[in-house]
Write a protein that holds these residues in place. Structure first.
Motif, PDB file in Angstrom:
ATOM      1  N   MET A  96     -82.744  67.988 -46.239  1.00 18.25           N
ATOM      2  CA  MET A  96     -82.036  68.620 -45.133  1.00 18.25           C
ATOM      3  C   MET A  96     -83.001  68.985 -44.019  1.00 18.25           C
ATOM      4  O   MET A  96     -84.152  69.369 -44.275  1.00 18.25           O
ATOM      5  N   GLY A  97     -82.509  68.887 -42.794  1.00 18.43           N
ATOM      6  CA  GLY A  97     -83.344  69.222 -41.650  1.00 18.43           C
ATOM      7  C   GLY A  97     -82.578  70.011 -40.609  1.00 18.43           C
ATOM      8  O   GLY A  97     -81.339  70.016 -40.593  1.00 18.43           O
ATOM      9  N   TRP A  98     -83.347  70.719 -39.782  1.00 14.85           N
ATOM     10  CA  TRP A  98     -82.805  71.389 -38.598  1.00 14.85           C
ATOM     11  C   TRP A  98     -83.464  70.770 -37.362  1.00 14.85           C
ATOM     12  O   TRP A  98     -84.694  70.574 -37.348  1.00 14.85           O
ATOM     13  N   PHE A  99     -82.656  70.501 -36.369  1.00 14.30           N
ATOM     14  CA  PHE A  99     -83.109  70.002 -35.086  1.00 14.30           C
ATOM     15  C   PHE A  99     -82.536  70.902 -33.993  1.00 14.30           C
ATOM     16  O   PHE A  99     -81.616  71.682 -34.249  1.00 14.30           O
ATOM     17  N   ARG A 100     -83.063  70.763 -32.794  1.00 12.25           N
ATOM     18  CA  ARG A 100     -82.494  71.511 -31.676  1.00 12.25           C
ATOM     19  C   ARG A 100     -82.556  70.663 -30.399  1.00 12.25           C
ATOM     20  O   ARG A 100     -83.402  69.778 -30.282  1.00 12.25           O
ATOM     21  N   GLN A 101     -81.662  70.998 -29.484  1.00  9.43           N
ATOM     22  CA  GLN A 101     -81.617  70.277 -28.214  1.00  9.43           C
ATOM     23  C   GLN A 101     -81.345  71.265 -27.090  1.00  9.43           C
ATOM     24  O   GLN A 101     -80.290  71.899 -27.057  1.00  9.43           O
ATOM     25  N   ALA A 102     -82.315  71.382 -26.204  1.00  7.81           N
ATOM     26  CA  ALA A 102     -82.176  72.232 -25.027  1.00  7.81           C
ATOM     27  C   ALA A 102     -81.578  71.405 -23.886  1.00  7.81           C
ATOM     28  O   ALA A 102     -81.679  70.174 -23.886  1.00  7.81           O
ATOM     29  N   PRO A 103     -80.973  72.060 -22.913  1.00  8.83           N
ATOM     30  CA  PRO A 103     -80.367  71.318 -21.797  1.00  8.83           C
ATOM     31  C   PRO A 103     -81.372  70.415 -21.103  1.00  8.83           C
ATOM     32  O   PRO A 103     -82.485  70.842 -20.782  1.00  8.83           O
ATOM     33  N   GLY A 104     -80.997  69.162 -20.906  1.00 11.02           N
ATOM     34  CA  GLY A 104     -81.855  68.222 -20.217  1.00 11.02           C
ATOM     35  C   GLY A 104     -83.000  67.673 -21.027  1.00 11.02           C
ATOM     36  O   GLY A 104     -83.843  66.930 -20.510  1.00 11.02           O
ATOM     37  N   LYS A 105     -83.060  68.032 -22.308  1.00 11.33           N
ATOM     38  CA  LYS A 105     -84.157  67.571 -23.167  1.00 11.33           C
ATOM     39  C   LYS A 105     -83.621  66.786 -24.348  1.00 11.33           C
ATOM     40  O   LYS A 105     -82.441  66.870 -24.689  1.00 11.33           O
ATOM     41  N   GLU A 106     -84.511  66.028 -24.965  1.00 15.43           N
ATOM     42  CA  GLU A 106     -84.127  65.276 -26.150  1.00 15.43           C
ATOM     43  C   GLU A 106     -84.033  66.202 -27.364  1.00 15.43           C
ATOM     44  O   GLU A 106     -84.669  67.253 -27.414  1.00 15.43           O
ATOM     45  N   ARG A 107     -83.270  65.770 -28.321  1.00 15.96           N
ATOM     46  CA  ARG A 107     -83.162  66.511 -29.580  1.00 15.96           C
ATOM     47  C   ARG A 107     -84.506  66.447 -30.296  1.00 15.96           C
ATOM     48  O   ARG A 107     -85.117  65.369 -30.409  1.00 15.96           O
ATOM     49  N   GLU A 108     -84.971  67.592 -30.786  1.00 15.45           N
ATOM     50  CA  GLU A 108     -86.286  67.639 -31.423  1.00 15.45           C
ATOM     51  C   GLU A 108     -86.216  68.267 -32.806  1.00 15.45           C
ATOM     52  O   GLU A 108     -85.364  69.123 -33.085  1.00 15.45           O
ATOM     53  N   PHE A 109     -87.141  67.829 -33.623  1.00 10.12           N
ATOM     54  CA  PHE A 109     -87.262  68.324 -34.987  1.00 10.12           C
ATOM     55  C   PHE A 109     -87.717  69.779 -34.995  1.00 10.12           C
ATOM     56  O   PHE A 109     -88.577  70.178 -34.196  1.00 10.12           O
ATOM     57  N   VAL A 146     -79.136  74.193 -28.573  1.00  9.76           N
ATOM     58  CA  VAL A 146     -78.127  73.960 -29.602  1.00  9.76           C
ATOM     59  C   VAL A 146     -78.872  73.498 -30.847  1.00  9.76           C
ATOM     60  O   VAL A 146     -79.688  72.565 -30.782  1.00  9.76           O
ATOM     61  N   TYR A 147     -78.603  74.144 -31.959  1.00 11.02           N
ATOM     62  CA  TYR A 147     -79.279  73.828 -33.210  1.00 11.02           C
ATOM     63  C   TYR A 147     -78.331  73.034 -34.109  1.00 11.02           C
ATOM     64  O   TYR A 147     -77.169  73.406 -34.283  1.00 11.02           O
TER      65      TYR A 147
END
Length: 125
Positions: free
Chosen positions: A34-47, A93-94
């Protein structure tokens, strides 16, 4: 097939804490990394973090080491992300994700097979 539903996001002041949860259903949860990622506005989704099927191994993005803790409860089909000492740059967004491979802790979005819908975390300065 695995269905993932995140919860626990919200608005918090800098320095505060939140605990995200991700409930899984549809298949044997313990089969998946299982993993968690996040994505801030205007940025790519990151680990952000990953945990092995047993919970015995974890891996973190450098910028969250010492502040975030990933854990899982296979009896409850749930993975958690405890986030402490939150900073405004943690705003995003996580997403939780499940990877069929039990041989690695994936850090790329392409490593993961199933995704939740995401939960918003906003850290105010």
């Amino acid at each position: 097939q695995v269905q993932l539903v995140e919860s626990g996001g919200g608005l918090v002041q800098a320095g505060g804490s939140l605990r995200l949860s991700c409930a899984a259903s549809g298949h044997t949860f313990s089969l998946y990394t299982m993993g968690w990622f996040r994505q801030a506005p205007g940025k790519e989704r990151e680990f952000v973090a990953a945990i092995s099927w047993s919970g015995g191994s974890t891996y973190y993005k450098d910028s969250v080491k010492g502040r975030f803790t990933i854990s899982r409860d296979n009896a409850k089909n749930t993975v958690y992300l405890q986030m402490n000492s939150l900073k405004p740059e943690d705003t995003a967004v996580y997403y939780c994700a499940a990877e069929r491979s039990r041989l690695r802790l994936g850090t790329a979005t392409s490593d993961y097979d199933y995704w939740g819908q995401g939960t918003q975390v906003t850290v105010a300065s």
